[in-house]
Enzyme design. Structure first.
Site, short mmCIF file in Angstrom:
data_model
loop_
_atom_site.label_atom_id
_atom_site.label_comp_id
_atom_site.label_asym_id
_atom_site.label_seq_id
_atom_site.Cartn_x
_atom_site.Cartn_y
_atom_site.Cartn_z
N THR A 184 0.44 -1.00 0.10
CA THR A 184 -0.02 -0.28 0.24
C THR A 184 0.92 1.22 0.13
O THR A 184 1.51 1.35 0.80
CB THR A 184 -0.45 0.32 1.35
OG1 THR A 184 -1.48 1.05 1.24
CG2 THR A 184 -0.09 0.15 2.77
N HIS A 222 2.98 -11.62 14.64
CA HIS A 222 3.77 -11.87 15.51
C HIS A 222 3.72 -13.31 14.99
O HIS A 222 5.11 -14.22 15.36
CB HIS A 222 4.14 -10.94 16.53
CG HIS A 222 5.23 -10.98 17.05
ND1 HIS A 222 6.01 -11.33 16.64
CD2 HIS A 222 5.49 -10.34 18.06
CE1 HIS A 222 7.52 -11.88 16.93
NE2 HIS A 222 7.23 -10.60 17.62
#
Length: 398
Positions: A317, A369
């Protein structure tokens, strides 16, 4: 013979749809293949054309109604014989100098209600006439004249002015796409262990390369050499080095993708969409630039297909086109990471003990994560930094 107008076959992943806009009203004359209605799904807008020329009959499902695949929504009557009057007014009647700059929806309203454009006062940007301006004019013009007040009638008591009198509000229901975007963003925030790490890049080498070869590149390939093709190439090479970033979680399994389909975030009037560039590792810089331009154009026109929006292993993006200096992008599930590019800005930097003004850009990598550790995330960003600061690495694969 009356023709049935039905909802087209919806994609397998789409349960229902919403009637977005009727471009015609009952009694209007329509030509073959002229768009009658826009139907909005969670992902794309489907245009329903007239199968034959004729006159639009009853509309069975109004704007905002929820419909299913193959559901009957209107009837189309045969075209009238020559000389028979219809309610349709030619659009050319309003295509004069006064109508310059009007959007298609405004032109349609003006034509349907036979309004003199010169009488309209625009409240849009630069004084442009908006759809709301035309609707307000129509409502005002249709109001009956107020009856004269008798001279002997006592004056009505003046009502107290409300604290918010004169302040206008506008309530607009969310589109299906905007609802879906909201659901996906909440899903990403609530179901992933999302973390963002940053780095910065000296964009001078890329800018020098574009300036040196940009004109030659455009003459040969018919398209300008932009930044996004370099970003995509650097991302693909970095994904090869750090396959965890190109992977996804599926229950208790980690799915490693051995192909490189990159989603590109595109801002459209309907919301943010992420069409997919497939097999980017086999594409040249020119191929990437052409594909991005094509997908961006389809996105703005609402022409993207479900296939073009489905899939993707990683998203890029670029908020820099809007002036964003730094951000924390949100992961696009079920992907595991998203890369945010930002505004290129001149900043003083220390180079060999001296201060130099360099065009710098911040990078932001948001990642899950649960699957990607700090070593992979930081290494991935450093890899992109090295490739973009020394574009020769992209050619030599080092």
């Amino acid at each position: 013979m009356t023709i049935e107008i039905k909802v087209p076959d919806l994609p397998e992943s789409v349960a229902d749809a919403t009637i977005a806009t009727w471009h015609k009203k009952p009694g209007d004359l329509v030509a073959r293949d002229e768009v009658l209605v826009d139907i909005e799904t969670d992902k794309v807008v489907l245009e329903v054309p007239a199968p034959e020329a004729g006159v639009l009959g009853d509309i069975l499902q109004s704007e905002g109604a929820t419909v299913l695949s193959r559901q009957l929504i209107a009837m189309l009557k045969p075209a009238p014989v020559a000389g028979e009057e219809t309610k349709e007014k030619p659009v050319e009647a309003v295509a004069d100098d006064a109508a310059d700059g009007l959007s298609p929806s405004v032109r349609r309203l003006v034509a349907e209600h036979d309004i003199d454009v010169a009488k309209l006062t625009g409240t849009g940007k630069g004084g442009r006439v908006t759809k709301e301006d035309v609707e307000a004019f129509i409502k005002g013009g249709n109001k009956p004249a107020a009856a004269p007040v008798a001279a002997a009638a006592p004056a009505a008591p003046v009502a107290p002015v409300a604290p918010l009198a004169g302040r206008a509000e506008k309530r607009v229901p969310m589109t299906r796409l905007r609802k879906r975007i909201a659901e996906r963003l909440l899903e990403a925030k609530n179901t992933t262990a999302m973390l963002t790490t940053f780095n910065e890049i000296n964009m001078a080498p890329i800018m020098k390369l574009r300036k040196q070869y940009g004109e030659i590149f455009e003459k040969k390939h018919g398209i300008k050499l932009g930044f996004m093709s370099f970003y995509v190439k650097a991302v693909v090479e970095s994904l090869k080095r750090y396959p965890e970033v190109n992977a996804a979680l599926d229950g208790d399994d980690i799915v490693y993708h051995n192909y490189f389909d990159v989603s590109i975030a595109v801002s459209t009037p309907r919301g943010l969409v992420t069409p997919v560039l497939r097999d980017c590792d086999n594409m040249s810089l020119a191929d990437i630039e052409k594909a991005i331009k094509d997908l961006a154009g389809k996105g703005r026109d609402g022409k993207l297909t479900v296939d073009e929006l489905t899939g993707g292993n990683f998203t890029i993006t670029n908020g820099g086109v809007f002036g964003s200096l730094m951000s924390t992008p949100i992961i696009n599930p079920p992907q595991s990471a998203i890369l945010g590019m930002h505004k290129i800005q001149d900043r003083p930097m220390a180079v060999d003990g001296k201060v130099e003004i360099l065009p710098m850009m911040y990078l932001a990598l948001s990642y899950d994560h649960r699957i990607i550790d700090g070593r992979e995330s930081v290494g991935f960003l450093v890899s992109i930094k090295e490739l973009l600061e020394d574009p020769t690495r992209l050619l030599l694969d080092v």
